[in-house]
Enzyme design. Structure first.
Site, PDB file in Angstrom:
ATOM      1  CG  HIS A 118      -9.822   9.717  43.713  1.00  0.00           C
ATOM      2  ND1 HIS A 118      -8.893  10.529  44.323  1.00  0.00           N
ATOM      3  CD2 HIS A 118      -9.388   9.547  42.448  1.00  0.00           C
ATOM      4  CE1 HIS A 118      -7.931  10.819  43.450  1.00  0.00           C
ATOM      5  NE2 HIS A 118      -8.209  10.231  42.304  1.00  0.00           N
ATOM      6  N   PRO A 143      -0.549  25.410  52.243  1.00  0.00           N
ATOM      7  CG  PRO A 143      -0.930  24.490  54.355  1.00  0.00           C
ATOM      8  CD  PRO A 143      -1.529  24.636  53.009  1.00  0.00           C
TER       9      PRO A 143
HETATM   10  C1  BV8 Z   1      -5.001   4.548  37.860  1.00  0.00           C
HETATM   11  C2  BV8 Z   1      -9.820   6.919  47.135  1.00  0.00           C
HETATM   12  C3  BV8 Z   1      -4.703   3.044  36.061  1.00  0.00           C
HETATM   13  C4  BV8 Z   1      -9.546   5.840  48.143  1.00  0.00           C
HETATM   14  C5  BV8 Z   1      -7.684   7.671  46.232  1.00  0.00           C
HETATM   15  C6  BV8 Z   1       1.065   8.270  36.722  1.00  0.00           C
HETATM   16  C7  BV8 Z   1       2.154   8.776  37.426  1.00  0.00           C
HETATM   17  C8  BV8 Z   1       2.415   8.351  38.739  1.00  0.00           C
HETATM   18  C9  BV8 Z   1       1.583   7.392  39.355  1.00  0.00           C
HETATM   19  C10 BV8 Z   1       0.539   6.881  38.645  1.00  0.00           C
HETATM   20  C11 BV8 Z   1       0.265   7.310  37.346  1.00  0.00           C
HETATM   21  N1  BV8 Z   1      -0.845   6.657  36.910  1.00  0.00           N
HETATM   22  C12 BV8 Z   1      -1.287   5.801  37.861  1.00  0.00           C
HETATM   23  C13 BV8 Z   1      -0.453   5.915  38.949  1.00  0.00           C
HETATM   24  C14 BV8 Z   1      -0.612   5.146  40.197  1.00  0.00           C
HETATM   25  C15 BV8 Z   1      -1.531   5.824  41.178  1.00  0.00           C
HETATM   26  C16 BV8 Z   1      -0.875   7.047  41.738  1.00  0.00           C
HETATM   27  O1  BV8 Z   1      -1.130   8.157  41.270  1.00  0.00           O
HETATM   28  N2  BV8 Z   1      -0.081   6.840  42.776  1.00  0.00           N
HETATM   29  C17 BV8 Z   1       0.575   7.955  43.447  1.00  0.00           C
HETATM   30  C18 BV8 Z   1       0.531   7.720  44.966  1.00  0.00           C
HETATM   31  C19 BV8 Z   1       2.013   8.035  42.949  1.00  0.00           C
HETATM   32  N3  BV8 Z   1      -2.813   6.167  40.593  1.00  0.00           N
HETATM   33  C20 BV8 Z   1      -3.784   5.236  40.566  1.00  0.00           C
HETATM   34  O2  BV8 Z   1      -3.639   4.097  40.951  1.00  0.00           O
HETATM   35  C21 BV8 Z   1      -5.126   5.679  39.984  1.00  0.00           C
HETATM   36  N4  BV8 Z   1      -5.557   4.676  39.067  1.00  0.00           N
HETATM   37  O3  BV8 Z   1      -4.266   5.350  37.370  1.00  0.00           O
HETATM   38  O4  BV8 Z   1      -5.350   3.350  37.277  1.00  0.00           O
HETATM   39  C22 BV8 Z   1      -5.632   2.142  35.332  1.00  0.00           C
HETATM   40  C23 BV8 Z   1      -6.139   2.566  34.082  1.00  0.00           C
HETATM   41  C24 BV8 Z   1      -6.969   1.703  33.389  1.00  0.00           C
HETATM   42  C25 BV8 Z   1      -7.343   0.463  33.934  1.00  0.00           C
HETATM   43  C26 BV8 Z   1      -6.869   0.097  35.205  1.00  0.00           C
HETATM   44  C27 BV8 Z   1      -6.012   0.938  35.902  1.00  0.00           C
HETATM   45  C28 BV8 Z   1      -6.189   5.758  41.060  1.00  0.00           C
HETATM   46  C29 BV8 Z   1      -5.853   6.818  42.058  1.00  0.00           C
HETATM   47  C30 BV8 Z   1      -7.012   6.983  43.055  1.00  0.00           C
HETATM   48  C31 BV8 Z   1      -6.621   6.422  44.394  1.00  0.00           C
HETATM   49  N5  BV8 Z   1      -7.672   6.671  45.386  1.00  0.00           N
HETATM   50  N6  BV8 Z   1      -8.683   7.849  47.104  1.00  0.00           N
HETATM   51  C32 BV8 Z   1      -9.719   6.331  49.552  1.00  0.00           C
HETATM   52  O5  BV8 Z   1      -9.762   7.564  49.785  1.00  0.00           O
HETATM   53  O6  BV8 Z   1      -9.816   5.475  50.452  1.00  0.00           O
HETATM   54  S1  BV8 Z   1      -6.448   8.807  46.170  1.00  0.00           S
HETATM   55  C33 BV8 Z   1      -6.242   9.648  47.634  1.00  0.00           C
HETATM   56  O7  BV8 Z   1      -5.181  10.566  47.359  1.00  0.00           O
HETATM   57  C34 BV8 Z   1      -7.377  10.537  48.119  1.00  0.00           C
HETATM   58  O8  BV8 Z   1      -8.493  10.561  47.285  1.00  0.00           O
HETATM   59  C35 BV8 Z   1      -6.725  11.924  48.128  1.00  0.00           C
HETATM   60  O9  BV8 Z   1      -7.600  12.957  47.933  1.00  0.00           O
HETATM   61  C36 BV8 Z   1      -5.841  11.747  46.965  1.00  0.00           C
HETATM   62  C37 BV8 Z   1      -4.852  12.743  46.595  1.00  0.00           C
HETATM   63  O10 BV8 Z   1      -4.123  13.117  47.710  1.00  0.00           O
HETATM   64  P1  BV8 Z   1      -4.336  14.621  48.217  1.00  0.00           P
HETATM   65  O11 BV8 Z   1      -5.791  14.940  48.160  1.00  0.00           O
HETATM   66  O12 BV8 Z   1      -3.427  15.497  47.479  1.00  0.00           O
HETATM   67  O13 BV8 Z   1      -3.972  14.473  49.729  1.00  0.00           O
HETATM   68  P2  BV8 Z   1      -2.500  14.550  50.363  1.00  0.00           P
HETATM   69  O14 BV8 Z   1      -2.624  14.111  51.776  1.00  0.00           O
HETATM   70  O15 BV8 Z   1      -1.536  13.872  49.447  1.00  0.00           O
HETATM   71  O16 BV8 Z   1      -2.133  16.112  50.308  1.00  0.00           O
HETATM   72  C38 BV8 Z   1      -2.881  17.039  51.058  1.00  0.00           C
HETATM   73  C39 BV8 Z   1      -2.327  18.407  50.700  1.00  0.00           C
HETATM   74  O17 BV8 Z   1      -3.074  19.383  51.406  1.00  0.00           O
HETATM   75  C40 BV8 Z   1      -0.867  18.600  51.106  1.00  0.00           C
HETATM   76  O18 BV8 Z   1      -0.164  19.209  50.037  1.00  0.00           O
HETATM   77  C41 BV8 Z   1      -0.946  19.552  52.305  1.00  0.00           C
HETATM   78  O19 BV8 Z   1       0.162  20.443  52.335  1.00  0.00           O
HETATM   79  C42 BV8 Z   1      -2.190  20.310  52.004  1.00  0.00           C
HETATM   80  N7  BV8 Z   1      -2.887  20.865  53.163  1.00  0.00           N
HETATM   81  C43 BV8 Z   1      -2.887  20.415  54.441  1.00  0.00           C
HETATM   82  N8  BV8 Z   1      -3.692  21.201  55.189  1.00  0.00           N
HETATM   83  C44 BV8 Z   1      -4.210  22.150  54.354  1.00  0.00           C
HETATM   84  C45 BV8 Z   1      -3.704  21.935  53.059  1.00  0.00           C
HETATM   85  N9  BV8 Z   1      -4.023  22.707  52.013  1.00  0.00           N
HETATM   86  C46 BV8 Z   1      -4.884  23.724  52.223  1.00  0.00           C
HETATM   87  N10 BV8 Z   1      -5.424  23.996  53.438  1.00  0.00           N
HETATM   88  C47 BV8 Z   1      -5.115  23.232  54.508  1.00  0.00           C
HETATM   89  N11 BV8 Z   1      -5.650  23.510  55.725  1.00  0.00           N
END
Ligand code: BV8
Ligand code: ZN
Length: 258
Positions: free
Chosen positions: A128, A228
């Site tokens: 990303h 976790p």
């Molecule tokens: C695209 C940069 C198409 C910005 C980010 C298919 C199915 C469903 C949805 C979609 C799909 N295809 C596309 C989509 C839409 C969308 C999407 O996935 N939406 C989601 C919300 C449903 N995807 C997109 O839009 C992507 N683009 O597909 O484009 C296309 C194709 C051709 C031409 C044009 C378009 C682009 C996605 C990228 C978005 N940008 N970041 C910024 O950061 O400002 S994503 C953002 O979420 C971050 O990068 C982050 O890293 C990422 C993923 O989240 P996680 O890292 O998992 O973070 P989260 O908080 O969710 O979870 C943290 C986890 O850690 C938790 O489980 C927690 O329990 C755990 N945790 C907490 N503490 C600890 C721990 N684990 C271990 N140790 C700890 N101490």
């Protein structure tokens, strides 16, 4: 199998996973925001994921930037200033050391922070992009390529593009934007070529990143989830380590040394 922090089986679970890793012919690691949580970087969907009254998904879009580039830049500048004061944690450090132990270890991250690199990791595949990069919002000839610009604070906000006088934007992939084709292809190939995949700190809801993670049920790859909390991935992995990454990874590393 799950091992909790208070569960005496942590040693045995770590020894078991150390065995899995040491027998692996090729390792891949996919990280998300959870790997940086212990460094004080708010996760995307966790409690700290709010900024003012906005959720990340509302601001990390081209539409939000077109509507109010200053507001979006204020959010990124706030994150950059916060990140500049954060340090890599034990999980980042273990993964960087494991790249030394297993030179072919592929480190793929969804995170836009540089804590893996600051821990010593190299050739990190940032699916990303990077919060420390900027590029021209119009894609002009001079500003099309993302370049590192780590001015903290960023002044002026929003920063002008030196190439066309338009605006610079953060060099990250926003929701609705395509990932860099070369990066996603390299990441997909590296994960597909590995026989053990460690998934660390991701809710596995963002695509296409989440789709990179293989289904252990296919029987070809051994998948370990370090988180976790339960995620949509949990049912499809071989081992769920219900621990924070900064606890689990050092425990596995210690077991490897035994
Ligand atoms: C695209 C940069 C198409 C910005 C980010 C298919 C199915 C469903 C949805 C979609 C799909 N295809 C596309 C989509 C839409 C969308 C999407 O996935 N939406 C989601 C919300 C449903 N995807 C997109 O839009 C992507 N683009 O597909 O484009 C296309 C194709 C051709 C031409 C044009 C378009 C682009 C996605 C990228 C978005 N940008 N970041 C910024 O950061 O400002 S994503 C953002 O979420 C971050 O990068 C982050 O890293 C990422 C993923 O989240 P996680 O890292 O998992 O973070 P989260 O908080 O969710 O979870 C943290 C986890 O850690 C938790 O489980 C927690 O329990 C755990 N945790 C907490 N503490 C600890 C721990 N684990 C271990 N140790 C700890 N101490
Ligand atoms: Zn420009």
């Amino acid at each position: 199998m799950t091992a909790g922090a208070d569960d005496p089986r942590l040693q045995r679970a770590s020894a078991y996973l150390a065995g899995v890793l040491s027998r692996a012919s090729r390792l891949a690691v996919v990280t998300g925001a959870g790997v940086s949580a212990a460094s004080g970087v708010p996760t995307f969907r966790g409690a700290g994921g709010l900024w003012r009254t906005y959720r990340a998904e509302e601001l990390a879009t081209p539409q939000a930037f077109d509507r109010d580039p200053r507001l979006v830049w204020e959010w990124y500048d706030w994150r950059r200033q916060h990140l500049a004061a954060c340090r890599p944690n034990a999980a980042h450090e273990v993964l960087a050391r494991w790249q030394g132990r297993w030179p072919e270890l592929a480190l793929v991250t969804q995170n836009v922070d540089d804590l893996h690199e600051r821990a010593g990791a190299r050739d990190v595949l940032h699916l990303h992009g990077s919060i420390w990069d900027v590029r021209c919002a119009r894609g002009c000839a001079r500003g099309r390529a993302a370049v590192r610009d780590d001015r903290v604070p960023m002044v002026p906000l929003p920063p002008p593009c030196p190439g066309c006088g338009g605006l610079l934007r953060p060099g990250v992939v926003w929701f609705g934007e395509a990932l860099d084709a070369t990066t996603i292809d390299r990441a997909a190939a590296a994960v597909a070529a590995s026989d053990v995949v460690l998934v660390v700190g991701t809710s596995a809801v963002v695509h296409p990143a989440a789709a990179l993670i293989p289904d252990a049920g296919a029987g070809r790859q051994f998948v370990v989830e370090v988180n976790p909390d339960e995620t949509p991935l949990s049912a499809r992995v071989n081992v769920q380590v219900r621990l924070p990454a900064e606890v689990a990874l050092p425990a596995i590393e210690a077991a490897l040394a035994r």
